[in-house]
Design an enzyme around this catalytic site. Sequence first.
Site, short mmCIF file in Angstrom:
data_model
loop_
_atom_site.label_atom_id
_atom_site.label_comp_id
_atom_site.label_asym_id
_atom_site.label_seq_id
_atom_site.Cartn_x
_atom_site.Cartn_y
_atom_site.Cartn_z
N CYS A 220 91.98 -14.76 0.25
CA CYS A 220 91.44 -14.63 1.60
C CYS A 220 90.01 -15.18 1.64
CB CYS A 220 91.46 -13.18 2.06
SG CYS A 220 90.20 -12.13 1.35
N ALA A 241 91.40 -21.13 -3.57
CA ALA A 241 90.33 -20.13 -3.51
C ALA A 241 89.93 -19.83 -2.06
CB ALA A 241 89.13 -20.62 -4.31
N HIS A 242 88.97 -18.91 -1.92
CA HIS A 242 88.56 -18.46 -0.59
C HIS A 242 87.94 -19.58 0.24
CE1 HIS A 242 84.73 -16.74 -2.75
NE2 HIS A 242 85.04 -17.92 -3.17
N ASN A 243 88.25 -19.55 1.52
CA ASN A 243 87.69 -20.47 2.51
C ASN A 243 88.10 -21.93 2.33
OD1 ASN A 243 85.60 -18.05 2.30
ND2 ASN A 243 85.46 -18.91 4.35
#
Lengths: 340, 340, 340
Positions: A220, A241-243
């Site tokens: 997330c 990974a995130h973003n």
Amino acid sequence: MEFTVSQIAELLNGEIEGDGTKKVSRLDKIQDGAEGGISFLSNMKYEPYIYSTHSTAVIVSKDFSPAKPINTTLIKVKDPYSGFTQLLEAYAQFTKRAKTGVEEPSYMDSSSKIGEGGYRGAFSYIGKDCKIGNNVTIHPQTYIGDKVSIGDNCIIHAGVKIYNDTIIGNNCEFHPNVVIGADGFGFAPQEDKTYKNIPQLGNVLIEDNVSIGANSTIDCATMGSTIIKKGVKIDNLVQIAHNVIIGENTVIAAQAGISGSTEIGKSCIIAGQVGIIGHLKIADNTTIGAKTGISKSINKPGQTFFGYIGFEMKEFLKSYSIFKNLPSLQNKIKDLEKKQ
Amino acid sequence: MEFTVSQIAELLNGEIEGDGTKKVSRLDKIQDGAEGGISFLSNMKYEPYIYSTHSTAVIVSKDFSPAKPINTTLIKVKDPYSGFTQLLEAYAQFTKRAKTGVEEPSYMDSSSKIGEGGYRGAFSYIGKDCKIGNNVTIHPQTYIGDKVSIGDNCIIHAGVKIYNDTIIGNNCEFHPNVVIGADGFGFAPQEDKTYKNIPQLGNVLIEDNVSIGANSTIDCATMGSTIIKKGVKIDNLVQIAHNVIIGENTVIAAQAGISGSTEIGKSCIIAGQVGIIGHLKIADNTTIGAKTGISKSINKPGQTFFGYIGFEMKEFLKSYSIFKNLPSLQNKIKDLEKKQ
Amino acid sequence: MEFTVSQIAELLNGEIEGDGTKKVSRLDKIQDGAEGGISFLSNMKYEPYIYSTHSTAVIVSKDFSPAKPINTTLIKVKDPYSGFTQLLEAYAQFTKRAKTGVEEPSYMDSSSKIGEGGYRGAFSYIGKDCKIGNNVTIHPQTYIGDKVSIGDNCIIHAGVKIYNDTIIGNNCEFHPNVVIGADGFGFAPQEDKTYKNIPQLGNVLIEDNVSIGANSTIDCATMGSTIIKKGVKIDNLVQIAHNVIIGENTVIAAQAGISGSTEIGKSCIIAGQVGIIGHLKIADNTTIGAKTGISKSINKPGQTFFGYIGFEMKEFLKSYSIFKNLPSLQNKIKDLEKKQ
């Protein structure tokens, strides 16, 4: 599963020549055909096999008339190859969606809503305030957290874990043990050398027609969303990974990893075991060869990158071929030094 | 979750200016603020937004007095930025620990003991003779084998599998589908070319404040313990083999792998897709760049390694920049040879 | 578990000297022996420890007579080292198979058949028309789809997912969260740049004595079978794509990936993080070093490959050692150019 030849003829909008009540349960190659199987004849160089095949039925062209006696039932269609492909797809969909209804024990919070026609396997878990569409196949031992939204016709295989606030479109398929929406890897270094957890409050947004392979992980966002756009296909054991944002119709092969906040364009091809560092932009239609490391943004679309620290593929291969010959190059230099 | 502005003011030890009964359920940026959200104003260059924001509440400094009319409720605190951070953390913890009690069906052997205040999700499994502390959040579909010990305040996400004899400290978090304590990869070659399983009888020992990312695997020791020391942070899809020791406050990024019996020092940074072979020692404060292979022990602390077979990073980058120009180097040698 | 010394003596076909009713529950080194443990004395340079050890029992040679008083019970056997090894194995097997019977809730379709003497853990799922042999240990939260066949004496750890039509031999062990038989990664590019799913209709065939590590993935074939031959040992987080064939007694270390339709020979050793592209043939007895990329078939058996694009290992290491010195090589060329 078992079907009568008539049922298949109906699916393919074809005509039967022979016994339509016979049953088939398997797709065969015509040359390997056996009782209970169905095969097809499209390329006429395989015609001889139709006179000897043991397939119970064969899909043939409307125009085909056997030149010799045959022992099989014919299903005559406009295009036998695409008929067979259609059958493959129907078969695969049927297999994947063979189960319906709810198996017990399963768990769904009363605040969550699910559409019609789907399947919820035993030991599946659905938390609070979820909205799940029609014809969603939820295999056993899946976890769907709170406030998750899932569109229509998705297939969620056994052991998939989908965390809170994830939003998923239509026609997605997540293979076993995929993890969607776990915390991104964010820790702030403290003066005493420990790390403090940075709260990961965002979510994952997955558009329509996305496929994610077994044991892959989509974290997330720290805030906002990690976004997988429509038509993206991700293989097994991939890390997102995130973003991160993955553009439409991009394909990512097994064991590749995309670091935080990187944005991948549309229609890219990312091969196996590629690693891309964080905060980069990769242009549309970029191809990245297997095991490549990408450490800088790629701004010009349509290039092919390769290498440990990737650069233009042909250039890398030139350098690498000289690398293989470095011992001889070194000897040449020694010779030159001697001859001075 | 939904909170009243008063509840948040109380948490932050702040004063309310406006309507404390309003409800918020979301954290916003002040410039994007909308009804039901809370944002903060710390850097005064963002002040103009406070006069137009639609956030239901804004955290501001004690000293702040609006220069124009506002449409939001203020929460006045000493340091708005750290107040907001505190809120982020509280929110994240709250979300992760929102559930309490025991969901059914779940399974716990009567010989195991668990402390107070935690959560055991549906389809979670706890074997024999386990000791589990207070405030432990055990999500659905987790497996905790026999004789496992877990400290206080741990979060064990859905699908995590923890095998027999594992010992875990306090405040650890294991993300979905992590596997802890599965057999190490040990096989003895036999004369007939088959391999015989070497019994893996040790365990895994995880100290306090360790975080392990989704789908990572930590194998048990052959004998003795695989040890993850306090404060270690491990990302997704990481492999930690049998008898490895990871020193305090070391960070390991996604898809890295540490082979058997290697000992990593304190406060190391190991980037994504790194591979370290077995039976090495890596000094404290070592940094290892993405995709690096480490084939020898690193004895001097504080160095940075990089490369396919890693060496000092700057040296590697020099060599690699020449590698990229090998075709021109080769041409120069050809020219020199011609000119002799 | 706890055993009396007599029970262990019986297992090892040994004679007791001392108190056979004492209980042991742990394996110790003789020098670290403590109450409740059992150790062994094979190499006589460790003899002094037998006079001071606190182990409850020590396995010794038939010929051994203590030269001084001892405080432990002796178990006299022909070969103490192999006796201890036998004990290790018995202990490991005992631990892994300690549970029997069926824990509830679990799910098995009435059309499936399972042999005698095994274990089915809580929250395990067995679909339709499966045939499972005798003494099969099925841990909690495992998923076995439809028409799966499993031989005798297999151990299927928690969270393993085995999809439809998989065929598994005897004595296999699958570690937690392994995925077997999920769809291969096959998508046909369409004119509008989307990809269409290619139905994956084949299965996975796993022969006897295969071990697969935690979180590894073995995809089903597009048509036909992905085949893992007898005696293959696969570590954690390994990717085996559709239609791959792995030859007998080949060993694959963690995080390696084998792309679609590649055929690996017998008795190969494939180290960690290796990547092998699709549609290759790798000869028997090939060794591939860690992190190597293989882009071409290997026809000659018994070679060792290494490198980013792998070639003969010694050659690669020569080139790489010159690569490390490229700056000095470049300087030599500059010097030569100046001196012309």
